[in-house]
Motif scaffolding. Structure first.
Motif, PDB file in Angstrom:
ATOM      1  N   GLY A  41     -12.580  -2.538   7.945  1.00 15.85           N
ATOM      2  CA  GLY A  41     -11.827  -2.243   6.705  1.00 15.85           C
ATOM      3  C   GLY A  41     -10.896  -0.968   7.042  1.00 15.85           C
ATOM      4  N   MET A  76      -0.271  -4.134  -7.512  1.00 18.73           N
ATOM      5  CA  MET A  76      -1.022  -4.483  -6.195  1.00 18.73           C
ATOM      6  C   MET A  76      -1.736  -5.799  -6.167  1.00 18.73           C
ATOM      7  N   LEU A  77      -2.479  -6.046  -7.465  1.00 19.87           N
ATOM      8  CA  LEU A  77      -3.226  -7.088  -7.758  1.00 19.87           C
ATOM      9  C   LEU A  77      -2.139  -8.430  -7.799  1.00 19.87           C
ATOM     10  N   MET A 136      -0.543 -12.938  -1.479  1.00 24.85           N
ATOM     11  CA  MET A 136      -0.972 -13.187  -0.262  1.00 24.85           C
ATOM     12  C   MET A 136      -2.078 -14.040  -0.284  1.00 24.85           C
ATOM     13  N   GLY A 188     -19.297  -0.862  -4.935  1.00 24.55           N
ATOM     14  CA  GLY A 188     -18.286   0.096  -5.623  1.00 24.55           C
ATOM     15  C   GLY A 188     -16.886  -0.392  -5.212  1.00 24.55           C
ATOM     16  N   SER A 196     -14.591  -3.083  14.544  1.00 22.14           N
ATOM     17  CA  SER A 196     -13.319  -3.744  14.940  1.00 22.14           C
ATOM     18  C   SER A 196     -12.292  -3.351  13.978  1.00 22.14           C
ATOM     19  N   THR A 197     -11.200  -3.269  14.449  1.00 23.05           N
ATOM     20  CA  THR A 197      -9.965  -3.240  13.580  1.00 23.05           C
ATOM     21  C   THR A 197      -9.492  -4.274  12.767  1.00 23.05           C
ATOM     22  N   LEU A 202     -10.773 -12.808   5.224  1.00 24.15           N
ATOM     23  CA  LEU A 202      -9.960 -13.094   6.454  1.00 24.15           C
ATOM     24  C   LEU A 202     -11.088 -13.144   7.815  1.00 24.15           C
ATOM     25  N   VAL A 260      -1.508  -0.379 -10.000  1.00 22.90           N
ATOM     26  CA  VAL A 260      -2.530  -1.234  -9.845  1.00 22.90           C
ATOM     27  C   VAL A 260      -2.327  -2.905 -10.036  1.00 22.90           C
ATOM     28  N   ALA A 295     -22.025  -7.949   8.126  1.00 23.44           N
ATOM     29  CA  ALA A 295     -20.620  -7.492   8.451  1.00 23.44           C
ATOM     30  C   ALA A 295     -20.387  -6.752   7.225  1.00 23.44           C
ATOM     31  N   LEU A 296     -20.182  -5.557   7.384  1.00 24.23           N
ATOM     32  CA  LEU A 296     -19.786  -4.679   5.957  1.00 24.23           C
ATOM     33  C   LEU A 296     -18.166  -4.386   6.271  1.00 24.23           C
ATOM     34  N   GLY A 332       0.717  -1.262  -0.112  1.00 25.76           N
ATOM     35  CA  GLY A 332      -0.108  -0.030  -0.044  1.00 25.76           C
ATOM     36  C   GLY A 332       0.544   1.067   0.104  1.00 25.76           C
ATOM     37  N   ALA A 380      -9.684  -9.061  11.994  1.00 25.89           N
ATOM     38  CA  ALA A 380     -10.465 -10.193  12.134  1.00 25.89           C
ATOM     39  C   ALA A 380     -10.843 -10.844  13.613  1.00 25.89           C
ATOM     40  N   PHE A 437       2.566   1.670  -3.211  1.00 29.25           N
ATOM     41  CA  PHE A 437       1.431   2.216  -4.088  1.00 29.25           C
ATOM     42  C   PHE A 437       1.359   3.621  -4.087  1.00 29.25           C
ATOM     43  N   ILE A 487     -22.107  -4.486  11.509  1.00 26.55           N
ATOM     44  CA  ILE A 487     -20.844  -4.174  12.186  1.00 26.55           C
ATOM     45  C   ILE A 487     -20.237  -3.821  10.819  1.00 26.55           C
ATOM     46  N   GLY A 521      -9.485  -8.741   3.258  1.00 32.92           N
ATOM     47  CA  GLY A 521      -9.576  -8.559   4.753  1.00 32.92           C
ATOM     48  C   GLY A 521     -10.935  -9.072   5.039  1.00 32.92           C
TER      49      GLY A 521
HETATM   50  C1  B12 Z   1      -4.425  -5.490  -2.405  1.00 32.80           C
HETATM   51  C2  B12 Z   1      -5.156  -4.017  -2.957  1.00 32.80           C
HETATM   52  C3  B12 Z   1      -5.718  -3.812  -3.907  1.00 32.80           C
HETATM   53  C4  B12 Z   1      -6.503  -4.933  -4.943  1.00 32.80           C
HETATM   54  C5  B12 Z   1      -7.444  -5.719  -4.295  1.00 32.80           C
HETATM   55  C6  B12 Z   1      -7.436  -7.196  -4.414  1.00 32.80           C
HETATM   56  C7  B12 Z   1      -8.554  -7.903  -3.505  1.00 32.80           C
HETATM   57  N1  B12 Z   1      -8.930  -8.834  -4.118  1.00 32.80           N
HETATM   58  O1  B12 Z   1      -8.817  -7.377  -2.553  1.00 32.80           O
HETATM   59  C8  B12 Z   1      -6.593  -4.152  -6.098  1.00 32.80           C
HETATM   60  C9  B12 Z   1      -5.446  -4.206  -7.175  1.00 32.80           C
HETATM   61  C10 B12 Z   1      -7.987  -4.851  -6.938  1.00 32.80           C
HETATM   62  C11 B12 Z   1      -7.053  -2.732  -5.506  1.00 32.80           C
HETATM   63  C12 B12 Z   1      -7.653  -1.888  -6.317  1.00 32.80           C
HETATM   64  C13 B12 Z   1      -7.976  -0.667  -6.014  1.00 32.80           C
HETATM   65  N2  B12 Z   1      -7.244  -0.011  -5.002  1.00 32.80           N
HETATM   66 CO1  B12 Z   1      -6.578  -0.856  -3.552  1.00 32.80          CO
HETATM   67  N3  B12 Z   1      -5.391  -1.635  -2.297  1.00 32.80           N
HETATM   68  C14 B12 Z   1      -4.907  -3.019  -1.792  1.00 32.80           C
HETATM   69  C15 B12 Z   1      -3.757  -2.837  -0.588  1.00 32.80           C
HETATM   70  C16 B12 Z   1      -2.407  -3.025  -1.093  1.00 32.80           C
HETATM   71  C17 B12 Z   1      -4.268  -3.983   0.348  1.00 32.80           C
HETATM   72  C18 B12 Z   1      -5.540  -4.098   0.784  1.00 32.80           C
HETATM   73  C19 B12 Z   1      -5.606  -5.377   1.799  1.00 32.80           C
HETATM   74  O2  B12 Z   1      -5.880  -6.476   1.244  1.00 32.80           O
HETATM   75  N4  B12 Z   1      -5.080  -5.243   3.051  1.00 32.80           N
HETATM   76  C20 B12 Z   1      -5.067  -6.518   3.974  1.00 32.80           C
HETATM   77  C21 B12 Z   1      -6.027  -6.862   4.649  1.00 32.80           C
HETATM   78  C22 B12 Z   1      -6.221  -8.017   5.481  1.00 32.80           C
HETATM   79  O3  B12 Z   1      -6.388  -5.944   5.399  1.00 32.80           O
HETATM   80  P1  B12 Z   1      -7.801  -5.024   5.522  1.00 32.80           P
HETATM   81  O4  B12 Z   1      -8.677  -5.293   4.262  1.00 32.80           O
HETATM   82  O5  B12 Z   1      -7.912  -3.810   6.021  1.00 32.80           O
HETATM   83  O6  B12 Z   1      -8.609  -5.919   6.524  1.00 32.80           O
HETATM   84  C23 B12 Z   1      -8.455  -6.171   7.951  1.00 32.80           C
HETATM   85  C24 B12 Z   1      -9.363  -5.038   8.865  1.00 32.80           C
HETATM   86  O7  B12 Z   1      -9.383  -3.656   7.910  1.00 32.80           O
HETATM   87  C25 B12 Z   1     -10.370  -5.937   9.206  1.00 32.80           C
HETATM   88  N5  B12 Z   1     -11.560  -5.652   8.410  1.00 32.80           N
HETATM   89  C26 B12 Z   1     -11.831  -5.710   6.954  1.00 32.80           C
HETATM   90  N6  B12 Z   1     -13.087  -5.789   6.884  1.00 32.80           N
HETATM   91  C27 B12 Z   1     -13.758  -5.915   7.707  1.00 32.80           C
HETATM   92  C28 B12 Z   1     -15.330  -6.014   8.086  1.00 32.80           C
HETATM   93  C29 B12 Z   1     -15.612  -5.924   9.266  1.00 32.80           C
HETATM   94  C30 B12 Z   1     -17.044  -5.929   9.554  1.00 32.80           C
HETATM   95  C31 B12 Z   1     -14.734  -5.796  10.402  1.00 32.80           C
HETATM   96  C32 B12 Z   1     -15.356  -5.658  11.651  1.00 32.80           C
HETATM   97  C33 B12 Z   1     -13.222  -5.939  10.254  1.00 32.80           C
HETATM   98  C34 B12 Z   1     -12.865  -5.862   9.088  1.00 32.80           C
HETATM   99  O8  B12 Z   1      -9.969  -7.051   9.331  1.00 32.80           O
HETATM  100  C35 B12 Z   1      -9.007  -7.425   8.211  1.00 32.80           C
HETATM  101  C36 B12 Z   1      -8.022  -8.506   8.901  1.00 32.80           C
HETATM  102  O9  B12 Z   1      -7.387  -8.104   9.949  1.00 32.80           O
HETATM  103  C37 B12 Z   1      -4.413  -1.596   0.146  1.00 32.80           C
HETATM  104  C38 B12 Z   1      -3.439  -0.843   1.077  1.00 32.80           C
HETATM  105  C39 B12 Z   1      -3.561  -1.134   2.411  1.00 32.80           C
HETATM  106  N7  B12 Z   1      -2.515  -1.212   2.872  1.00 32.80           N
HETATM  107  O10 B12 Z   1      -4.739  -1.139   2.780  1.00 32.80           O
HETATM  108  C40 B12 Z   1      -4.666  -0.664  -1.177  1.00 32.80           C
HETATM  109  C41 B12 Z   1      -5.810   0.594  -1.214  1.00 32.80           C
HETATM  110  C42 B12 Z   1      -6.968  -0.093  -0.186  1.00 32.80           C
HETATM  111  N8  B12 Z   1      -6.520   0.698  -2.502  1.00 32.80           N
HETATM  112  C43 B12 Z   1      -6.369   1.911  -2.890  1.00 32.80           C
HETATM  113  C44 B12 Z   1      -6.893   2.142  -4.092  1.00 32.80           C
HETATM  114  C45 B12 Z   1      -6.821   3.663  -4.382  1.00 32.80           C
HETATM  115  C46 B12 Z   1      -7.332   1.294  -4.965  1.00 32.80           C
HETATM  116  C47 B12 Z   1      -7.988   1.695  -6.420  1.00 32.80           C
HETATM  117  C48 B12 Z   1      -8.925   2.839  -6.291  1.00 32.80           C
HETATM  118  C49 B12 Z   1      -6.598   1.905  -7.273  1.00 32.80           C
HETATM  119  C50 B12 Z   1      -7.084   2.383  -8.908  1.00 32.80           C
HETATM  120  N9  B12 Z   1      -6.565   3.810  -9.009  1.00 32.80           N
HETATM  121  O11 B12 Z   1      -7.851   1.523  -9.547  1.00 32.80           O
HETATM  122  C51 B12 Z   1      -8.667   0.341  -6.983  1.00 32.80           C
HETATM  123  C52 B12 Z   1     -10.066   0.255  -6.306  1.00 32.80           C
HETATM  124  C53 B12 Z   1     -11.115  -0.921  -6.954  1.00 32.80           C
HETATM  125  C54 B12 Z   1     -12.254  -0.850  -6.102  1.00 32.80           C
HETATM  126  N10 B12 Z   1     -13.259  -0.404  -6.918  1.00 32.80           N
HETATM  127  O12 B12 Z   1     -12.312  -1.202  -5.198  1.00 32.80           O
HETATM  128  C55 B12 Z   1      -6.224   2.594  -1.887  1.00 32.80           C
HETATM  129  C56 B12 Z   1      -7.480   3.545  -0.996  1.00 32.80           C
HETATM  130  C57 B12 Z   1      -7.018   4.711  -0.743  1.00 32.80           C
HETATM  131  C58 B12 Z   1      -8.478   5.414  -0.194  1.00 32.80           C
HETATM  132  N11 B12 Z   1      -8.112   6.457   0.661  1.00 32.80           N
HETATM  133  O13 B12 Z   1      -9.647   5.010  -0.402  1.00 32.80           O
HETATM  134  C59 B12 Z   1      -5.094   2.076  -0.668  1.00 32.80           C
HETATM  135  C60 B12 Z   1      -5.282   2.324   0.845  1.00 32.80           C
HETATM  136  C61 B12 Z   1      -3.682   2.136  -1.313  1.00 32.80           C
HETATM  137  C62 B12 Z   1      -3.313   3.301  -1.190  1.00 32.80           C
HETATM  138  N12 B12 Z   1      -2.350   3.373  -0.037  1.00 32.80           N
HETATM  139  O14 B12 Z   1      -3.542   4.448  -1.776  1.00 32.80           O
HETATM  140  N13 B12 Z   1      -6.521  -2.643  -4.336  1.00 32.80           N
END
Ligand code: B12
Length: 217
Positions: free
Chosen positions: A184, A70-71, A77, A106, A201-202, A115, A67, A152-153, A57, A204, A60, A181, A112
């Motif tokens: 993200g 990132m994919l 992963m 969207g 929650s922050t 997970l 992108v 859960a959203l 991230g 999983a 990126f 709940i 995440g």
């Molecule tokens: C991998 C990734 C992608 C992949 C996604 C692949 C996939 N199948 O998921 C791809 C390449 C498709 C992608 C696309 C885009 N991405 Co992206 N992506 C990422 C990246 C690097 C990692 C996300 C991730 O998987 N994290 C690991 C998981 C485990 O963490 P998590 O999702 O946060 O989940 C944890 C918690 O949040 C929580 N949690 C999650 N969901 C829920 C739900 C509930 C109910 C609860 C309680 C907890 C919870 O528990 C999880 C586990 O502990 C992030 C950077 C980052 N560090 O977040 C950018 C990021 C999210 N992406 C970003 C962007 C900008 C995009 C695009 C717009 C890029 C573009 N120009 O096209 C597109 C949007 C596509 C769309 N319409 O969704 C930005 C968002 C910026 C913002 N402020 O909105 C980020 C932050 C990168 C950055 N630093 O700029 N992306």
């Protein structure tokens, strides 16, 4: 620090680096090796796989990666997560309630969310995963159909966070007895309160604990 511990930590960090350079084969190999070495599953998950997504991230954001990269990192992963999966869901027992989960309209990020779903299943909850890009109507329909206790959203984009509010409102309007709940990376407790969600929650494990609490009330 004892040498073995240092070595283990190094090896877990190697997983993160392999994800960050999209080396799926190496990720699988390293995760398998860590499991065999009895490294804590939580450490492999957090310091290995999840930290890698933070590295990606940041790269990126700084314009170092785009992108498609990132994919590729996401795929690497996911390959590692597949190897960890049986260990994360170990100890499953009879279902203790139903959760409908999905990534909001969207938004296509699902690592995440997957997970969270996986850990909920591991904790003995029945999980209905709707996938990504899910609108309010689909969430409401699924909650009714599956008699869910919790919806859960997940959202990873600041631009899709407002959709959470729409979905939470639609669920309330539907008059069904289901808690909501939210989570993200960009979601905060303050935001959850502001949109009237029942919990946040922050991570999983926290999502599992929260859901259990909500289902028992
Ligand atoms: C991998 C990734 C992608 C992949 C996604 C692949 C996939 N199948 O998921 C791809 C390449 C498709 C992608 C696309 C885009 N991405 Co992206 N992506 C990422 C990246 C690097 C990692 C996300 C991730 O998987 N994290 C690991 C998981 C485990 O963490 P998590 O999702 O946060 O989940 C944890 C918690 O949040 C929580 N949690 C999650 N969901 C829920 C739900 C509930 C109910 C609860 C309680 C907890 C919870 O528990 C999880 C586990 O502990 C992030 C950077 C980052 N560090 O977040 C950018 C990021 C999210 N992406 C970003 C962007 C900008 C995009 C695009 C717009 C890029 C573009 N120009 O096209 C597109 C949007 C596509 C769309 N319409 O969704 C930005 C968002 C910026 C913002 N402020 O909105 C980020 C932050 C990168 C950055 N630093 O700029 N992306």
């Amino acid at each position: 620090m004892p040498e073995t511990k240092g070595d283990l930590t190094m090896a877990v960090k190697d997983i993160a680096e392999a994800v960050a350079v999209f080396d799926r084969v190496k990720v699988v190999e390293l995760v398998e090796a860590e499991i065999a070495a009895k490294t804590e599953i939580d450490e492999i998950l957090n310091a290995g796989l999840i930290d890698a997504m933070d590295i990606v991230g940041k790269r990126f954001s700084s314009g170092e990666l785009f992108v498609p990269e990132m994919l590729m990192a996401a795929k690497a992963m996911k390959a590692g997560l597949e190897v960890l999966k049986p260990h994360l869901s170990a100890g499953a027992v009879a279902a203790k309630g139903t959760v409908v989960i999905g990534t909001v309209k969207g938004d296509l990020h699902d690592i995440g969310k997957n997970l969270v779903a996986l850990m909920m299943e591991g904790a003995g909850l029945e999980v209905v995963d709707l996938g990504v890009d899910i609108d309010a109507e689909k969430f409401v329909k699924a909650a009714v159909e599956h008699n869910a206790g919790v919806v859960a959203l997940s959202a990873l984009l600041t631009t899709t966070m407002p959709t959470m509010e729409i979905i939470v409102a639609a669920i309330k309007e539907a008059g069904i007895a289901v808690k909501t709940i939210v989570g993200g990376a960009p979601v905060t407790e303050a935001f959850a309160d502001q949109i009237g969600a029942d919990g946040f929650s922050t991570d999983a494990p926290g999502a599992v604990e929260l859901t259990r609490k909500l289902l028992s009330t």
